[in-house]
Design an enzyme around this catalytic site. Structure first.
Site, PDB file in Angstrom:
ATOM      1  N   ARG A 216       0.824  -1.207   0.000  1.00 44.30           N
ATOM      2  CA  ARG A 216       0.000   0.000   0.000  1.00 44.30           C
ATOM      3  C   ARG A 216       0.864   1.266   0.000  1.00 44.30           C
ATOM      4  O   ARG A 216       0.470   2.294  -0.565  1.00 44.30           O
ATOM      5  CB  ARG A 216      -0.929   0.006   1.208  1.00 44.30           C
ATOM      6  CG  ARG A 216      -2.038  -1.022   1.118  1.00 44.30           C
ATOM      7  CD  ARG A 216      -2.975  -0.712  -0.032  1.00 44.30           C
ATOM      8  NE  ARG A 216      -3.806   0.469   0.242  1.00 44.30           N
ATOM      9  CZ  ARG A 216      -4.566   1.074  -0.658  1.00 44.30           C
ATOM     10  NH1 ARG A 216      -4.572   0.639  -1.902  1.00 44.30           N
ATOM     11  NH2 ARG A 216      -5.293   2.122  -0.320  1.00 44.30           N
ATOM     12  N   LYS A 252      -5.998  -0.392   3.393  1.00 47.84           N
ATOM     13  CA  LYS A 252      -7.060  -1.376   3.573  1.00 47.84           C
ATOM     14  C   LYS A 252      -6.771  -2.278   4.770  1.00 47.84           C
ATOM     15  O   LYS A 252      -5.694  -2.851   4.891  1.00 47.84           O
ATOM     16  CB  LYS A 252      -7.199  -2.228   2.308  1.00 47.84           C
ATOM     17  CG  LYS A 252      -8.346  -3.221   2.357  1.00 47.84           C
ATOM     18  CD  LYS A 252      -8.452  -3.998   1.055  1.00 47.84           C
ATOM     19  CE  LYS A 252      -9.599  -5.003   1.104  1.00 47.84           C
ATOM     20  NZ  LYS A 252      -9.703  -5.777  -0.154  1.00 47.84           N
TER      21      LYS A 252
END
Length: 270
Positions: A216, A252
């Site tokens: 990420r 997430k």
């Protein structure tokens, strides 16, 4: 008659000796072939798996699940976002994409060559996913750098140095190929699980939140920059690395996380 008997006996002894010689030579040749086969298998296995993992499978532990738990590993993802978005095409000019893939292969091979440098010997290539290059530092049982045990701080330092080396490498590639490829890099550290999956074509990989967050950091980062989690930045700051002001990114499964962009490397005494 006695002379004839001695001649026949001599020929039998000679034939027996020759047969024994040929059998011994054949056995020696088979042994050499087996040694060559074992050596070639070892080379192939070490190209597929990290050295210590290859030794595990070449020893007495050939069957069963192989895995290791690590408490502190540095993980980096580096992608070339504009390779497929802008460069890759399938047409007659580039032989239906073949020439584009040839360029990508040369880029990845240059990154692989960087890992052969002694100062990056604690970094392990995990895999490539399209135009994304994934590495981790701290996976060997006793990573050694300059004759001393390498701790987590040093793992992170070497990964950051490798990130800068990759940026310099892509600049050289652009200069010689008249392209404008740029890297987007994300780095994180923490615990993870490493192991080998598959009985045939085994794949060494790493799993865990540490890996997901590193991914990420790359995907939410900016082209041409190195985005690092705040926790990793705090470990790196004492070693002279400089960063931009903190900012927040959505990860997430983690929610909002603080991160920074690495802007300058530490000064290494010469």
């Amino acid at each position: 008659m006695l002379g004839i008997a001695f001649i026949i006996l001599g020929r039998e002894v000679e034939r027996t000796d020759r047969t024994d010689f040929l059998q011994r030579r054949h056995a020696a040749q088979k042994k050499d072939q087996m040694e060559d086969f074992k050596t070639n298998n070892g080379i192939l296995l070490r190209n597929l798996l990290p050295g210590h993992v290859a030794e595990h499978f070449m020893g007495s532990h050939k069957i069963g699940l192989y895995y290791d738990d690590y408490s502190s590993v540095g993980v980096m993802f580096a992608s070339i976002p504009n390779f497929f978005a802008e460069f890759y095409a399938e047409n007659d000019v580039n032989n239906n994409g073949l020439e584009c893939m040839r360029v990508l292969n040369e880029i990845i091979a240059d990154f692989d060559d960087l890992l052969e440098k002694y100062r990056f010997n604690c970094i392990e290539k995990i895999k490539t996913i399209g135009a994304t290059y994934m590495v981790a530092a701290g996976l060997t049982p006793k990573a050694v750098y300059d004759g001393t045990d390498t701790d987590l701080d040093q793992y992170l330092c070497h990964i950051c140095e490798f990130a800068f080396a990759m940026q310099e490498c892509i600049k050289r590639i652009n200069k010689h190929s008249f392209n404008n490829f740029q890297l987007r890099i994300g780095i994180n550290h923490g615990s993870l699980v490493a192991g080998v999956i598959g009985a045939t074509k085994p794949q060494y990989d790493i799993w865990g939140n540490t890996v997901n967050v590193a991914s990420r950091m790359e995907s939410t980062g900016k082209v041409g920059k190195i985005q690092i989690t705040e926790e990793s930045c705090l470990l790196l700051e004492p070693y002279g690395f400089r960063f931009e002001e903190p900012h927040f990114v959505e990860v997430k499964g983690k929610g909002t996380m603080k991160a920074r962009f690495l802007i300058d490397r530490r000064i290494i005494p010469t």
